[in-house]
Motif scaffolding. Structure first.
Motif, PDB file in Angstrom:
ATOM      1  N   ASP A 104      45.909  43.675  28.182  1.00  0.00           N
ATOM      2  CA  ASP A 104      44.509  43.248  28.236  1.00  0.00           C
ATOM      3  C   ASP A 104      44.060  42.992  29.674  1.00  0.00           C
ATOM      4  O   ASP A 104      43.976  41.853  30.135  1.00  0.00           O
ATOM      5  CB  ASP A 104      44.319  42.000  27.373  1.00  0.00           C
ATOM      6  N   VAL A 105      43.748  44.079  30.370  1.00  0.00           N
ATOM      7  CA  VAL A 105      43.232  43.991  31.738  1.00  0.00           C
ATOM      8  C   VAL A 105      41.785  43.508  31.712  1.00  0.00           C
ATOM      9  O   VAL A 105      40.998  43.919  30.850  1.00  0.00           O
ATOM     10  CB  VAL A 105      43.316  45.374  32.427  1.00  0.00           C
ATOM     11  N   ASP A 106      41.433  42.654  32.652  1.00  0.00           N
ATOM     12  CA  ASP A 106      40.035  42.247  32.831  1.00  0.00           C
ATOM     13  C   ASP A 106      39.694  42.383  34.307  1.00  0.00           C
ATOM     14  O   ASP A 106      39.923  41.466  35.099  1.00  0.00           O
ATOM     15  CB  ASP A 106      39.818  40.815  32.346  1.00  0.00           C
ATOM     16  N   ASN A 107      39.132  43.537  34.674  1.00  0.00           N
ATOM     17  CA  ASN A 107      38.801  43.767  36.085  1.00  0.00           C
ATOM     18  C   ASN A 107      37.546  43.026  36.523  1.00  0.00           C
ATOM     19  O   ASN A 107      37.181  43.061  37.690  1.00  0.00           O
ATOM     20  CB  ASN A 107      38.688  45.263  36.397  1.00  0.00           C
ATOM     21  N   VAL A 108      36.892  42.342  35.580  1.00  0.00           N
ATOM     22  CA  VAL A 108      35.800  41.445  35.973  1.00  0.00           C
ATOM     23  C   VAL A 108      36.373  40.245  36.721  1.00  0.00           C
ATOM     24  O   VAL A 108      35.797  39.762  37.699  1.00  0.00           O
ATOM     25  CB  VAL A 108      35.006  40.979  34.728  1.00  0.00           C
ATOM     26  N   LEU A 109      37.538  39.800  36.280  1.00  0.00           N
ATOM     27  CA  LEU A 109      38.184  38.639  36.901  1.00  0.00           C
ATOM     28  C   LEU A 109      38.952  39.002  38.162  1.00  0.00           C
ATOM     29  O   LEU A 109      39.273  38.117  38.961  1.00  0.00           O
ATOM     30  CB  LEU A 109      39.140  37.974  35.898  1.00  0.00           C
ATOM     31  N   GLY A 110      39.269  40.294  38.344  1.00  0.00           N
ATOM     32  CA  GLY A 110      39.981  40.686  39.555  1.00  0.00           C
ATOM     33  C   GLY A 110      40.532  42.091  39.478  1.00  0.00           C
ATOM     34  O   GLY A 110      40.941  42.560  38.416  1.00  0.00           O
ATOM     35  N   GLY A 111      40.527  42.771  40.629  1.00  0.00           N
ATOM     36  CA  GLY A 111      41.136  44.084  40.727  1.00  0.00           C
ATOM     37  C   GLY A 111      40.185  45.229  40.444  1.00  0.00           C
ATOM     38  O   GLY A 111      39.036  45.039  40.034  1.00  0.00           O
ATOM     39  N   ASP A 112      40.682  46.445  40.673  1.00  0.00           N
ATOM     40  CA  ASP A 112      39.895  47.658  40.475  1.00  0.00           C
ATOM     41  C   ASP A 112      40.744  48.733  39.822  1.00  0.00           C
ATOM     42  O   ASP A 112      41.975  48.760  39.989  1.00  0.00           O
ATOM     43  CB  ASP A 112      39.367  48.188  41.810  1.00  0.00           C
TER      44      ASP A 112
END
Length: 272
Positions: A104-112
């Motif tokens: 469960d990646v959340d790129n809103v919270l960090g990363g690209d």
């Protein structure tokens, strides 16, 4: 004037600390804005648009002319994958996809999440050299590649700055296809919606890595998938390069899996 003994110790310590990071960096193929990569939107459970490929990519005997790069650590053919809690392979719903690190990646919270299709000769020469080293009996010269990179991506519900960096490279010479999975830095295994701990990113239903053909018969689960051991994927390999797994996927084969690689519980790891 010669440096003091204490200064020499500091210098040696700095060199010792830098070398592992350099080795980790060299594991990944170049990515990011400097490579003119595209970038997925900042969206929890988001995906890229359907990406048409300049050449067909053969996966488990079937040619695919498009794919999706899904934020949750999956490259899929034919359909988007927004599912955030992974299931073990084989899947019963016929979805063919590659799971570098399905969680469960959340790129809103960090990363690209970066991606590009390329015929850059420098990259193709490097890929060719790597494939020839790992598969010396198979004549192969890369003519095309697709690179997707998850750069320091956060997990859903995170209350920390933990991030995972991993990469999938698809390549072909129009006949033979390979996928290279690179794991540079894995700091979490589970999002909060998959019963993971918001502070540690651990527990619950951990990430899954592997391949699903879509025919309910042909699949591969990388050892450690959906267990706490997947956190150590930066140290495991089937080609004697810690953090790298390489597969021929047109006619799927697994080579060189070391007997001391941690096994998936209940024997849920096979290839056909």
């Amino acid at each position: 004037m010669k440096p003091s003994f204490a200064l020499l110790l500091l210098i040696l310590g700095a060199v010792t600390n830098v070398q592992p990071e350099q080795e980790k960096a060299s594991l990944l193929y170049p990515y990011g804005p400097d490579q003119r990569d595209h970038k997925n939107p900042k969206l929890d459970d988001g995906t890229s648009k359907e990406l048409s490929l300049a050449v067909p990519f053969t996966f488990y005997g079937k040619e695919h002319r498009s794919l999706y790069v899904n934020n949750n650590g999956v490259i899929s053919f034919g359909t988007r994958v927004s599912q955030y809690t992974p299931d073990p392979f084989p899947l019963a719903d016929g979805r063919p996809f590659v799971a570098p690190y399905w969680a469960d990646v959340d790129n809103v919270l960090g990363g690209d999440v970066f991606y590009r299709e390329t015929t850059d000769p420098t990259l193709l020469a490097r890929v060719t050299k790597d494939i020839n080293q790992y598969f010396p009996a198979i004549p192969f010269t890369a003519t095309w590649a697709f690179v997707a990179t998850w750069d320091h991506v956060a997990y859903y519900g995170s209350t920390t700055n933990k991030g995972n960096t991993f990469q999938a490279l698809l390549t072909t010479d129009t006949k033979t296809s390979f996928i290279i999975l690179n794991y540079r830095d894995i700091q979490w295994t589970t999002g909060a919606a998959s019963d993971g701990d918001a502070e540690t990113g651990l527990g619950g239903t951990p990430a899954h890595a592997g391949f699903n053909s879509g025919d309910e018969s042909h699949f591969y689960n990388i050892p450690g998938s959906q267990t706490a051991a997947i956190l150590n994927i930066t140290h495991t390999s089937n080609v004697d390069v810690p953090g790298r797994w390489v597969f021929q996927v047109d006619d799927f084969k697994v080579i060189g899996v070391s007997p001391d690689v941690p096994k998936v519980p209940d024997g849920n790891s096979c290839w056909l």
